[in-house]
Design an enzyme around this catalytic site. Structure first.
Site, mmCIF file in Angstrom:
data_model
loop_
_atom_site.group_PDB
_atom_site.id
_atom_site.type_symbol
_atom_site.label_atom_id
_atom_site.label_comp_id
_atom_site.label_asym_id
_atom_site.label_seq_id
_atom_site.Cartn_x
_atom_site.Cartn_y
_atom_site.Cartn_z
ATOM 1 N N ASP A 1 0.756 -1.147 0.010
ATOM 2 C CA ASP A 1 0.032 -0.225 0.133
ATOM 3 C C ASP A 1 0.953 1.318 -0.022
ATOM 4 O O ASP A 1 0.740 2.340 -0.758
ATOM 5 C CB ASP A 1 -0.883 0.159 1.174
ATOM 6 C CG ASP A 1 -2.182 -1.007 0.984
ATOM 7 O OD1 ASP A 1 -2.685 -1.327 2.057
ATOM 8 O OD2 ASP A 1 -2.198 -1.652 0.217
ATOM 9 N N GLU B 1 3.754 1.976 -1.517
ATOM 10 C CA GLU B 1 4.178 2.074 -2.623
ATOM 11 C C GLU B 1 3.160 2.852 -3.679
ATOM 12 O O GLU B 1 3.332 3.753 -4.389
ATOM 13 C CB GLU B 1 4.723 0.808 -3.463
ATOM 14 C CG GLU B 1 5.195 0.931 -4.756
ATOM 15 C CD GLU B 1 6.728 1.537 -4.773
ATOM 16 O OE1 GLU B 1 7.215 1.774 -5.856
ATOM 17 O OE2 GLU B 1 7.279 1.901 -3.775
ATOM 18 N N TYR B 2 1.880 2.022 -3.488
ATOM 19 C CA TYR B 2 0.597 2.633 -4.351
ATOM 20 C C TYR B 2 0.725 4.179 -3.635
ATOM 21 O O TYR B 2 0.198 5.006 -4.685
ATOM 22 C CB TYR B 2 -0.514 1.793 -4.024
ATOM 23 C CG TYR B 2 -1.684 2.382 -4.844
ATOM 24 C CD1 TYR B 2 -2.430 3.187 -4.323
ATOM 25 C CD2 TYR B 2 -1.844 1.679 -6.088
ATOM 26 C CE1 TYR B 2 -3.710 3.672 -4.885
ATOM 27 C CE2 TYR B 2 -3.028 2.085 -6.750
ATOM 28 C CZ TYR B 2 -3.844 3.037 -6.227
ATOM 29 O OH TYR B 2 -4.969 3.502 -6.944
ATOM 30 N N ASP B 3 0.606 4.322 -2.474
ATOM 31 C CA ASP B 3 0.422 5.774 -1.855
ATOM 32 C C ASP B 3 1.310 6.670 -2.390
ATOM 33 O O ASP B 3 0.985 7.897 -2.717
ATOM 34 C CB ASP B 3 0.272 5.704 -0.327
ATOM 35 C CG ASP B 3 -0.949 5.097 0.099
ATOM 36 O OD1 ASP B 3 -1.928 5.030 -0.748
ATOM 37 O OD2 ASP B 3 -0.710 4.605 1.280
ATOM 38 N N SER C 1 -13.885 7.380 -1.301
ATOM 39 C CA SER C 1 -12.663 6.899 -0.361
ATOM 40 C C SER C 1 -12.420 8.267 0.469
ATOM 41 O O SER C 1 -12.850 9.294 0.511
ATOM 42 C CB SER C 1 -11.547 6.431 -1.305
ATOM 43 O OG SER C 1 -10.928 7.689 -2.270
ATOM 44 N N LEU C 2 -11.250 8.168 1.043
ATOM 45 C CA LEU C 2 -10.689 8.966 2.163
ATOM 46 C C LEU C 2 -9.384 9.520 1.661
ATOM 47 O O LEU C 2 -8.643 8.969 1.107
ATOM 48 C CB LEU C 2 -10.562 8.688 3.459
ATOM 49 C CG LEU C 2 -11.713 8.049 4.361
ATOM 50 C CD1 LEU C 2 -11.392 7.519 5.483
ATOM 51 C CD2 LEU C 2 -12.975 9.126 4.367
ATOM 52 N N GLU D 1 -11.511 6.013 14.830
ATOM 53 C CA GLU D 1 -11.794 4.639 14.568
ATOM 54 C C GLU D 1 -10.620 3.919 13.863
ATOM 55 O O GLU D 1 -9.992 4.841 12.932
ATOM 56 C CB GLU D 1 -13.127 4.505 13.455
ATOM 57 C CG GLU D 1 -14.201 5.367 13.901
ATOM 58 C CD GLU D 1 -15.534 5.465 12.821
ATOM 59 O OE1 GLU D 1 -15.149 4.344 12.420
ATOM 60 O OE2 GLU D 1 -16.089 6.247 12.688
ATOM 61 N N LYS E 1 -8.531 2.202 11.343
ATOM 62 C CA LYS E 1 -8.808 1.867 9.798
ATOM 63 C C LYS E 1 -8.633 0.334 9.531
ATOM 64 O O LYS E 1 -7.344 0.059 9.432
ATOM 65 C CB LYS E 1 -7.863 2.873 9.061
ATOM 66 C CG LYS E 1 -8.030 2.866 7.662
ATOM 67 C CD LYS E 1 -7.394 3.723 6.891
ATOM 68 C CE LYS E 1 -7.538 3.681 5.198
ATOM 69 N NZ LYS E 1 -7.446 2.381 4.591
ATOM 70 N N ASP F 1 -8.132 -2.996 7.716
ATOM 71 C CA ASP F 1 -7.464 -3.332 6.598
ATOM 72 C C ASP F 1 -8.317 -4.567 5.952
ATOM 73 O O ASP F 1 -7.939 -5.672 6.121
ATOM 74 C CB ASP F 1 -5.849 -3.972 6.646
ATOM 75 C CG ASP F 1 -5.263 -3.580 5.165
ATOM 76 O OD1 ASP F 1 -5.984 -3.164 4.256
ATOM 77 O OD2 ASP F 1 -4.029 -4.078 5.512
ATOM 78 N N ARG G 1 -17.759 -2.121 -2.529
ATOM 79 C CA ARG G 1 -17.605 -0.597 -2.881
ATOM 80 C C ARG G 1 -17.495 -0.527 -4.352
ATOM 81 O O ARG G 1 -17.954 0.345 -5.014
ATOM 82 C CB ARG G 1 -16.408 -0.090 -2.195
ATOM 83 C CG ARG G 1 -16.010 1.102 -2.497
ATOM 84 C CD ARG G 1 -15.097 1.736 -1.318
ATOM 85 N NE ARG G 1 -14.362 2.908 -1.886
ATOM 86 C CZ ARG G 1 -13.049 2.861 -2.248
ATOM 87 N NH1 ARG G 1 -12.523 1.682 -2.493
ATOM 88 N NH2 ARG G 1 -12.543 3.719 -2.827
ATOM 89 N N TYR H 1 -18.962 1.031 9.723
ATOM 90 C CA TYR H 1 -18.614 2.362 10.280
ATOM 91 C C TYR H 1 -19.203 3.591 9.807
ATOM 92 O O TYR H 1 -18.968 4.750 10.180
ATOM 93 C CB TYR H 1 -16.888 2.443 9.874
ATOM 94 C CG TYR H 1 -16.910 2.113 8.109
ATOM 95 C CD1 TYR H 1 -17.610 3.244 7.396
ATOM 96 C CD2 TYR H 1 -16.251 1.111 7.821
ATOM 97 C CE1 TYR H 1 -17.407 2.858 5.866
ATOM 98 C CE2 TYR H 1 -15.901 0.943 6.257
ATOM 99 C CZ TYR H 1 -16.625 1.815 5.308
ATOM 100 O OH TYR H 1 -16.511 1.513 4.056
ATOM 101 N N CYS I 1 27.097 -28.847 6.867
ATOM 102 C CA CYS I 1 26.622 -27.893 7.736
ATOM 103 C C CYS I 1 27.813 -26.706 7.927
ATOM 104 O O CYS I 1 29.005 -26.834 7.652
ATOM 105 C CB CYS I 1 26.905 -28.290 9.291
ATOM 106 S SG CYS I 1 26.579 -27.160 10.608
ATOM 107 N N CYS J 1 30.141 -26.572 11.440
ATOM 108 C CA CYS J 1 30.927 -27.645 11.784
ATOM 109 C C CYS J 1 31.079 -28.566 10.742
ATOM 110 O O CYS J 1 32.041 -29.568 10.854
ATOM 111 C CB CYS J 1 30.287 -28.560 12.823
ATOM 112 S SG CYS J 1 28.868 -29.643 12.439
ATOM 113 N N CYS K 1 21.654 -30.368 10.508
ATOM 114 C CA CYS K 1 22.935 -30.903 10.910
ATOM 115 C C CYS K 1 22.686 -32.039 11.586
ATOM 116 O O CYS K 1 22.229 -32.078 12.866
ATOM 117 C CB CYS K 1 23.648 -29.769 11.286
ATOM 118 S SG CYS K 1 25.395 -30.385 11.917
ATOM 119 N N CYS L 1 28.488 -30.001 17.046
ATOM 120 C CA CYS L 1 28.152 -28.567 16.254
ATOM 121 C C CYS L 1 28.357 -27.340 17.249
ATOM 122 O O CYS L 1 27.102 -27.499 18.084
ATOM 123 C CB CYS L 1 27.162 -28.804 15.306
ATOM 124 S SG CYS L 1 26.766 -27.358 14.501
#
Length: 786
Positions: free
Chosen positions: A35, A37-39, A84-85, A118, A120, A122, A141, A230, A413, A416, A443, A449
């Site tokens: 989200d 990155e989108y914003d 939307s907000l 309130e 938010k 997800d 929506r 809401y 490993c 050891c 291992c 070890c």
């Protein structure tokens, strides 16, 4: 004015990228970026269009809410748009929102301004339409104007009333809210998907959206979804309060869920305090939130402020720091744990996520690497929530350039040099044993070890195990490096002069640590079992083993099938415990510890609930005979009366057994022809007798006096002042109670100390008994004296 070509090109790039992300997020339910990155992309486009208004077009993402619905569901036209907000990412942006609201309403800077806070959630925004109090339609929506009809799916949610409670509701009432998936349900759903070899969900929001858009409502019904309202939309032929919070409280009285964290605050300072408070408890909430929504409480003020193109002027979402970010996976290294498990760890280009800079992330195991199809050099989405170890949740395959490299498990490993072997899974059922490859590589070097020895010792001395104060990780590493410790028992052979040689130690500190090691010899059985580091045995299972079996000697002998009669222990865990206890090296470690003077406290008889409690039918059912369930086991027990005559039976002897199906006879004869199975059955019966669990053994004289809370579930919340939460939990478990981390209808009682929050609220809502600390302590003392 001529627009710069670079600006036009960048705007077009942003629109194309945002539209693609929107399509994947809203239509396919397969988000390609976090989200955050989108914003960033969306806000960059908004800023360009604000600086160059000529760029704005009707089809710009800034001029609409989202994508049109998938054609798999019927379309629904919203009577009132579901907008939307706008988002606030800083305190300054919140201050601007409150200041502009005051100015537009003609209020002075010190005049009261009621705002509702309130969480938010997800999830997925939906609209529920009630006519005459009955649910007639549910819709997504969608693009804000047109959504999808998901009525049949939403009707399956227990948190959505099909008919409103009480009376007085309007003839037509549209309720708006969020359908989301709690974290615990999300983890269970993904675990089931992994077990079935199916694709897992990236996050709870993605899981909720995918669940709601199933064409088969029966699939939705099996998903752990919840609805929380809401706001309201269309209201006809009826009145609702003129306050937003009072309107939601009225909906709650009509049977609709509202968020218990919702608050009415005053002005900017109230918003700031609400933001800080919820940010502090964000990681303790049972669901994901990505911020707080602030709305003016008075509806007349909301109407006066009105809307802009995309959002209302009377509401804003103040976002928390992003919990998902994009970065590059530089390399994968392999670490060795205390059980020898080889774990891949991702080394990342540092990225700021969830409030901290992250440079490492867990990849769990090689199966997870294969499931994600992750390569060294990939661009990945990293998620961090609170104290949870950062993890890679998605690979951005479209960013690959061909330089990425495959990731392979090392053949030896990395610590050891011993061989690395893949674990095997043994699935037992219906009289058969299926062996498959496990997801863990180990291992084989054991305590030779250094990594396993060091980690095993760190676990052994930890607070919930032997609790040796002052023996931290660095000190243990020094002791191992200097060859002073090669086994947990060597701790009790150390001299003060050995400790004095450690870096940072003087005479006083060495004597203090020596004393702490010596005093740890007296240890509760449950702590000692946990300290051993048995695979799949955590603190709770260790306590169950101690309380139920009562002694280390019984635990060391216990057969896997016998262990399955203990609460919450399945056959696979039973085999892990049995294998650990029969391992020659582990036996040497336990014997050496006892020889060094370990004194186990609280050893006792086997639990009262197990004394004489295992009947012959129960034994036969545990032996997993093909075709023999409860009815067949009871019929065999009634006919043969004891185990040995049954083990000697042939087809002719089984013929007169009533209520025994042909399939059951065939399955039993198959087992009777296997000498190993017959010996297993005899060994199990002999152990039942030795432990006092056999039906011929004497039962307890008074189970009620020893386990007054047997079968009850208790919850601890808040801070206790006279004891720690662990001590309170131990005392409840000793009285037979189960201690849970969440409140439900099955909860018997909640103990609430200072700082109790949502658990206390839920207990009050459900009418569950609540005790403060004084009442709890008094009740404990009464039970323990009885």
């Amino acid at each position: 004015m001529t627009l710069p070509e670079s600006v036009v090109t960048r705007a077009e790039q942003l629109r194309t990228e945002i539209e693609q992300h929107s399509y994947r997020y809203y239509v396919l339910d397969e988000p390609s970026v976090p989200d955050a990155e989108y914003d960033r992309l969306f806000n960059e486009l908004k800023a360009l269009e604000a600086e160059y208004p000529e760029l704005v077009s009707e089809d710009s993402p800034t001029q609409r809410v989202g994508k049109k619905p998938d054609s798999g569901f019927a379309e629904v036209r919203h009577e009132q748009p579901m907008l939307s907000l706008d988002n606030a990412f800083s305190d300054d942006e919140m201050a601007t929102f409150v200041r502009r609201a005051r100015e537009r309403l003609g209020l002075s800077s010190d005049a009261p301004l009621a705002i509702v806070s309130e969480p938010k959630l997800d999830g997925l925004a939906v609209s529920l339409l009630y006519e005459q109090g009955r649910l007639v339609r549910a819709a997504t929506r969608g693009d804000g104007y047109t959504g999808e009809d998901i009525t049949l799916n939403v009707r399956t949610l227990p948190s959505v009333p099909l008919r409103l409670l009480s009376e007085g509701w309007p003839r037509l009432l549209e309720v708006r809210g969020e359908i989301y998936m709690p974290r615990a349900g999300f983890e269970r759903l993904n675990e089931q998907a992994r077990d079935a070899g199916e694709k897992t969900f990236v996050n709870p929001r993605n899981a909720a959206a995918g669940s709601l858009r199933q064409l088969d409502p029966a699939v939705t019904a099996r998903r752990p979804l919840e609805f929380c309202c809401y706001s309201t939309g269309v209201v006809a032929d009826g009145e609702l309060p003129g306050s937003h919070i009072e309107r939601l409280q009225q909906l709650n009285r009509w049977g609709l869920k509202i968020n218990p964290e919702m608050r009415r605050v005053d002005g900017l300072e109230g918003c700031r305090e609400s933001y800080r408070s919820l940010a502090d408890k964000r990681d303790q909430l049972p669901y994901d939130i990505d911020g707080i929504v602030f709305k003016l409480d008075r509806l007349d003020q909301q109407e006066a402020l009105g809307y802009v193109a995309r959002a209302p002027r009377w509401a804003i979402a103040h976002k928390f720091p992003a919990q998902e970010e994009i970065t590059r996976l530089k390399a994968v290294e392999f670490q060795v744990g205390r059980t020898g498990a080889i774990t891949p760890v991702a080394r990342l280009e540092p990225v700021f996520v969830g409030g901290v800079t992250v440079s490492n992330a867990t990849l769990h195991n090689m199966d997870e690497i294969a499931r994600l199809d992750v390569h060294a050099g990939d661009w990945v989405t990293v998620r961090r929530a609170g104290d949870v170890i950062p993890q890679i949740v998605q690979v951005l395959k479209e960013r690959r350039d061909g330089t990425e490299q495959n990731i392979s498990i090392p053949s030896s490993c990395p610590v050891c040099g011993s061989d690395v072997e893949r674990t095997r899974l043994i699935k037992r059922g219906k009289g058969r044993e299926q062996v498959s490859e496990g997801s863990i590589y180990r291992c084989v070097g054991r305590l030779s070890c250094r990594a396993q020895l060091t980690q095993a010792l760190i676990h052994f001395v930890s607070r919930k195990a032997m609790d040796i104060d002052g023996l931290g990780e660095k000190n243990i590493e020094q002791l191992v490096e200097r060859g002073l410790i090669k086994s947990p028992a060597d701790l009790y052979r150390l001299r003060v002069e050995d400790l004095f040689e450690l870096d940072g130690f003087a005479q006083v500190s060495a004597e203090k640590l020596y004393s702490a090691i010596a005093s740890s010899r007296r240890v509760e059985l449950a702590r000692f079992i946990y300290a051993l580091g048995i695979p799949e045995v955590g603190e709770g299972t260790a306590r169950t083993l101690a309380l139920q079996l009562g002694s280390l000697a019984r635990l060391r002998q216990a057969l896997p099938l016998l262990l399955t009669w203990l609460p919450d222990i399945g056959l696979e865990v039973g085999h892990e415990i049995h294998n650990f206890m029969q391992d020659e090296h582990n036996c040497q470690v336990m014997d050496a510890l006892l020889a060094q003077g370990i004194e186990l406290q609280q050893e006792a008889d086997i639990a009262a609930a197990l004394q004489g409690a295992i009947s012959l039918p129960m034994l036969l059912q545990r032996l997993d005979i093909p075709g023999v369930a409860k009815t067949g086991a009871t019929a065999l027990a009634d006919h043969f009366q004891s185990l040995e005559p049954l083990l000697q039976a042939d087809a002719e002897a089984l013929e007169p057994v009533a209520k025994l199906s042909k399939k059951a006879r065939s399955g039993l004869l198959q087992k009777l022809a296997e000498p190993d199975w017959c010996e297993q059955a005899r060994a199990l019966e002999q152990q039942l007798k030795a432990f006092g669990m056999h039906w011929q053994c004497e039962g307890p004289s008074d189970t009620g006096s020893t386990q007054p809370l047997a079968g009850q579930t208790w919850v601890l919340t808040g801070t206790l002042e006279t004891m720690t939460r662990d001590e309170a939990k131990d005392r409840l478990l000793a009285l037979g109670a189960k201690v849970s981390g969440s409140v439900s209808g099955k909860t018997q009682c909640v103990v609430a100390g200072p700082g109790a929050g949502s658990k206390l609220n839920k207990a009050t809502e459900l009418g569950i008994e609540v005790l403060d600390e004084d009442a709890f302590v008094n009740q404990l003392q009464a039970w323990e004296k009885a």
